[in-house]
Design a protein around this motif. Sequence first.
Motif, PDB file in Angstrom:
ATOM      1  N   GLN A  94      -5.569 -10.605  -0.227  1.00  0.00           N
ATOM      2  CA  GLN A  94      -6.448  -9.697  -1.199  1.00  0.00           C
ATOM      3  C   GLN A  94      -5.350  -9.675  -2.518  1.00  0.00           C
ATOM      4  O   GLN A  94      -4.002  -9.286  -2.496  1.00  0.00           O
ATOM      5  N   ALA A  95      -5.803  -9.773  -3.549  1.00  0.00           N
ATOM      6  CA  ALA A  95      -5.137  -9.375  -5.030  1.00  0.00           C
ATOM      7  C   ALA A  95      -5.647  -8.216  -5.749  1.00  0.00           C
ATOM      8  O   ALA A  95      -7.049  -8.268  -5.832  1.00  0.00           O
ATOM      9  N   THR A  96      -5.095  -7.480  -6.272  1.00  0.00           N
ATOM     10  CA  THR A  96      -5.685  -6.273  -7.177  1.00  0.00           C
ATOM     11  C   THR A  96      -4.935  -6.292  -8.508  1.00  0.00           C
ATOM     12  O   THR A  96      -3.708  -6.626  -8.488  1.00  0.00           O
ATOM     13  N   VAL A  97      -5.884  -6.036  -9.542  1.00  0.00           N
ATOM     14  CA  VAL A  97      -5.084  -5.761 -10.905  1.00  0.00           C
ATOM     15  C   VAL A  97      -5.870  -4.574 -11.699  1.00  0.00           C
ATOM     16  O   VAL A  97      -7.148  -4.384 -11.521  1.00  0.00           O
ATOM     17  N   GLY A  98      -5.036  -3.660 -11.839  1.00  0.00           N
ATOM     18  CA  GLY A  98      -5.537  -2.159 -12.253  1.00  0.00           C
ATOM     19  C   GLY A  98      -4.506  -1.606 -13.283  1.00  0.00           C
ATOM     20  O   GLY A  98      -3.622  -1.974 -13.459  1.00  0.00           O
ATOM     21  N   LEU A  99      -5.029  -0.171 -13.701  1.00  0.00           N
ATOM     22  CA  LEU A  99      -4.220   0.622 -14.623  1.00  0.00           C
ATOM     23  C   LEU A  99      -4.724   1.997 -14.387  1.00  0.00           C
ATOM     24  O   LEU A  99      -5.651   2.510 -14.079  1.00  0.00           O
ATOM     25  N   SER A 100      -3.545   2.793 -14.279  1.00  0.00           N
ATOM     26  CA  SER A 100      -3.806   4.538 -14.162  1.00  0.00           C
ATOM     27  C   SER A 100      -3.352   4.919 -15.614  1.00  0.00           C
ATOM     28  O   SER A 100      -2.358   4.658 -16.083  1.00  0.00           O
ATOM     29  N   VAL A 101      -4.257   5.534 -16.275  1.00  0.00           N
ATOM     30  CA  VAL A 101      -3.880   6.399 -17.556  1.00  0.00           C
ATOM     31  C   VAL A 101      -4.169   7.895 -17.220  1.00  0.00           C
ATOM     32  O   VAL A 101      -4.970   8.209 -16.554  1.00  0.00           O
ATOM     33  N   ALA A 102      -3.562   8.665 -18.095  1.00  0.00           N
ATOM     34  CA  ALA A 102      -3.461   9.923 -17.953  1.00  0.00           C
ATOM     35  C   ALA A 102      -4.666  10.633 -18.826  1.00  0.00           C
ATOM     36  O   ALA A 102      -5.025  10.035 -20.061  1.00  0.00           O
TER      37      ALA A 102
ATOM     38  N   SER B  52      -5.306  -3.172   6.060  1.00  0.00           N
ATOM     39  CA  SER B  52      -4.714  -3.799   4.836  1.00  0.00           C
ATOM     40  C   SER B  52      -3.460  -3.340   4.704  1.00  0.00           C
ATOM     41  O   SER B  52      -3.035  -2.248   5.020  1.00  0.00           O
ATOM     42  N   GLY B  53      -2.436  -4.371   4.466  1.00  0.00           N
ATOM     43  CA  GLY B  53      -1.256  -3.907   3.896  1.00  0.00           C
ATOM     44  C   GLY B  53      -0.967  -4.846   2.580  1.00  0.00           C
ATOM     45  O   GLY B  53      -1.282  -5.974   2.607  1.00  0.00           O
ATOM     46  N   SER B  54      -0.046  -4.047   1.708  1.00  0.00           N
ATOM     47  CA  SER B  54       0.147  -4.760   0.589  1.00  0.00           C
ATOM     48  C   SER B  54       1.523  -4.622   0.239  1.00  0.00           C
ATOM     49  O   SER B  54       2.174  -3.452   0.375  1.00  0.00           O
ATOM     50  N   VAL B  55       2.081  -5.395  -1.065  1.00  0.00           N
ATOM     51  CA  VAL B  55       3.228  -4.972  -1.608  1.00  0.00           C
ATOM     52  C   VAL B  55       2.937  -4.565  -3.255  1.00  0.00           C
ATOM     53  O   VAL B  55       2.151  -5.557  -3.934  1.00  0.00           O
ATOM     54  N   GLN B  56       3.254  -3.478  -3.722  1.00  0.00           N
ATOM     55  CA  GLN B  56       2.810  -3.283  -5.239  1.00  0.00           C
ATOM     56  C   GLN B  56       3.627  -3.953  -5.994  1.00  0.00           C
ATOM     57  O   GLN B  56       5.010  -4.431  -5.678  1.00  0.00           O
ATOM     58  N   ALA B  57       3.508  -4.065  -7.336  1.00  0.00           N
ATOM     59  CA  ALA B  57       4.363  -4.563  -8.384  1.00  0.00           C
ATOM     60  C   ALA B  57       5.635  -3.937  -8.353  1.00  0.00           C
ATOM     61  O   ALA B  57       6.863  -4.431  -8.587  1.00  0.00           O
ATOM     62  N   SER B  58       5.926  -2.684  -8.029  1.00  0.00           N
ATOM     63  CA  SER B  58       7.165  -1.967  -7.960  1.00  0.00           C
ATOM     64  C   SER B  58       7.788  -2.197  -6.692  1.00  0.00           C
ATOM     65  O   SER B  58       9.077  -1.498  -6.712  1.00  0.00           O
ATOM     66  N   GLY B  59       7.470  -2.895  -5.973  1.00  0.00           N
ATOM     67  CA  GLY B  59       8.051  -3.109  -4.498  1.00  0.00           C
ATOM     68  C   GLY B  59       7.733  -2.338  -3.533  1.00  0.00           C
ATOM     69  O   GLY B  59       8.236  -2.374  -2.341  1.00  0.00           O
TER      70      GLY B  59
ATOM     71  N   VAL C 137       0.334   3.522 -16.042  1.00  0.00           N
ATOM     72  CA  VAL C 137       1.105   2.676 -15.041  1.00  0.00           C
ATOM     73  C   VAL C 137       0.087   1.394 -14.395  1.00  0.00           C
ATOM     74  O   VAL C 137      -1.097   1.779 -14.076  1.00  0.00           O
ATOM     75  N   PRO C 138       0.712   0.279 -14.485  1.00  0.00           N
ATOM     76  CA  PRO C 138      -0.155  -0.707 -13.831  1.00  0.00           C
ATOM     77  C   PRO C 138      -0.190  -0.410 -12.282  1.00  0.00           C
ATOM     78  O   PRO C 138       0.607   0.049 -11.658  1.00  0.00           O
ATOM     79  N   ILE C 139      -1.482  -1.144 -11.787  1.00  0.00           N
ATOM     80  CA  ILE C 139      -1.682  -0.904 -10.332  1.00  0.00           C
ATOM     81  C   ILE C 139      -2.045  -2.246  -9.892  1.00  0.00           C
ATOM     82  O   ILE C 139      -3.215  -2.945 -10.048  1.00  0.00           O
ATOM     83  N   THR C 140      -1.117  -3.134  -9.486  1.00  0.00           N
ATOM     84  CA  THR C 140      -1.397  -4.306  -9.219  1.00  0.00           C
ATOM     85  C   THR C 140      -0.683  -4.683  -7.637  1.00  0.00           C
ATOM     86  O   THR C 140       0.718  -4.340  -7.350  1.00  0.00           O
ATOM     87  N   SER C 141      -1.097  -5.262  -6.898  1.00  0.00           N
ATOM     88  CA  SER C 141      -0.567  -5.700  -5.530  1.00  0.00           C
ATOM     89  C   SER C 141      -1.070  -7.092  -4.892  1.00  0.00           C
ATOM     90  O   SER C 141      -2.172  -7.698  -5.625  1.00  0.00           O
ATOM     91  N   LEU C 142      -0.475  -7.613  -4.088  1.00  0.00           N
ATOM     92  CA  LEU C 142      -0.845  -8.783  -3.117  1.00  0.00           C
ATOM     93  C   LEU C 142      -0.532  -8.295  -1.655  1.00  0.00           C
ATOM     94  O   LEU C 142       0.293  -7.627  -1.254  1.00  0.00           O
ATOM     95  N   GLY C 143      -1.723  -8.695  -0.790  1.00  0.00           N
ATOM     96  CA  GLY C 143      -1.439  -8.196   0.266  1.00  0.00           C
ATOM     97  C   GLY C 143      -2.580  -9.151   1.469  1.00  0.00           C
ATOM     98  O   GLY C 143      -3.073  -9.981   0.865  1.00  0.00           O
ATOM     99  N   VAL C 144      -2.515  -8.428   2.789  1.00  0.00           N
ATOM    100  CA  VAL C 144      -3.550  -9.128   3.724  1.00  0.00           C
ATOM    101  C   VAL C 144      -4.556  -8.107   4.252  1.00  0.00           C
ATOM    102  O   VAL C 144      -4.113  -7.038   4.401  1.00  0.00           O
ATOM    103  N   VAL C 145      -5.635  -8.463   4.730  1.00  0.00           N
ATOM    104  CA  VAL C 145      -6.538  -7.649   5.161  1.00  0.00           C
ATOM    105  C   VAL C 145      -7.076  -8.122   6.624  1.00  0.00           C
ATOM    106  O   VAL C 145      -7.405  -9.370   6.765  1.00  0.00           O
ATOM    107  N   PHE C 146      -6.993  -7.379   7.467  1.00  0.00           N
ATOM    108  CA  PHE C 146      -7.338  -7.916   8.972  1.00  0.00           C
ATOM    109  C   PHE C 146      -8.628  -6.952   9.246  1.00  0.00           C
ATOM    110  O   PHE C 146      -8.874  -5.865   9.061  1.00  0.00           O
ATOM    111  N   ARG C 147      -9.815  -7.773   9.608  1.00  0.00           N
ATOM    112  CA  ARG C 147     -11.124  -7.139  10.118  1.00  0.00           C
ATOM    113  C   ARG C 147     -11.237  -7.448  11.427  1.00  0.00           C
ATOM    114  O   ARG C 147     -12.276  -8.477  11.644  1.00  0.00           O
TER     115      ARG C 147
END
Length: 262
Positions: free
Chosen positions: A214-222, A45-52, A245-255
Motif C-alpha cells: 500500500q502507498a499513500t499520498v496526501g496533505l493536511s491543511v489548517a 495494516s502497518g506503514s512507515v510515514q515520510a517522517s519516519g 503537512v504531507p501525509i505519505t506512507s509505504l506499507g503492507v496490508v494483511f486481510r
Amino acid sequence: MTLHNLYPQVFSCAALSLLATSCTVYAPMQPTISTISRQGQVEISGSVQASGRVEGSVVYSPLPHVLVTGAGTFRPRLGDSTFNTTRQGELGLGGYLPLGKGWQLTGLAGYGRASTHRAYVEGTLLWGGGQTREEYTMRSGKLFGQTSLTHEGARGAVGAVYRLSKISFDQLDYAAVSYSYYASYPVPLRRMVRHEALVFGRYGLDAQNRWQLQATVGLSVAGAAEQSTTDDRRYSQANHLLLPVPITSLGVVFRPQLLGKK
C-alpha cells in the motif's frame, strides 16, 4: 486511463513524496483506509510515514455494513538537539455501502489522543556564539469524521479519503534555548480544524490478495483556529502548527478473511 494503470502512478508519487519534509510541529495520523465490503472481514495494516513514524491500524466488520477501527503511531526520540517524538492513538465507528462493480463508499467518526515533543535548531545567533534550539511540547485530543470512495479490482485497489479533524490542545508549550538565552511560555492556540485528504493504491502480493502493498499520498491543511492573544511573537509560534503537512506512507496490508466468501 484505466484503474489498473493508476496503481504504479500512485506508488511513484508516494516514493517521491517520501523525500519531502515539513517544519511544522503538527503530526497528523493517516486517515483510515478500508476496502471491507462484508461482515467478518478484517484488514490489518502497518506503514512507515515520510517522517519516519511507524503507524498501524485494524479495521473490522462485526455486523453487515458496520465498521470498527483502531489505529496508533509511534516515533521514538532519536537525537539530543533535533528530534520529533510522538505517541498517538484513535478509535472509530462507521459503516460501508457497496455501490456495485467494485466501487464502495465508507464513512467513519471517532476520537483520538496525541502526545508530541519536537525540537530543532533554528539559525545562528549573532550573540552568544551558538545556535538556538526551539522546542514544542503538546498533548491534545481530537474528534474526526471522514468519508472515502474506493474501487477494488483483481490485482488491488485505489481510492480517495477525506477527513475533517477538530484538535483541542490540553498542553502546548514553546521553549527557546541557547548558550546565553532561555525563554519558555504556552502557545495561545486552543483549538484548530484540519482538512486532510489522500489518495492510495494497493497492489496484491499473492493470488488471493491476502497480502497487499500500500502507498499513500496526501496533505493536511489548517482550517479555522482559535487563538487567545494577538502578541506577534506568540502568534508566530502558533503559526508553526498551522502549516501544511504531507501525509505519505509505504506499507503492507494483511486481510486474513475471518469468514469465507459467501
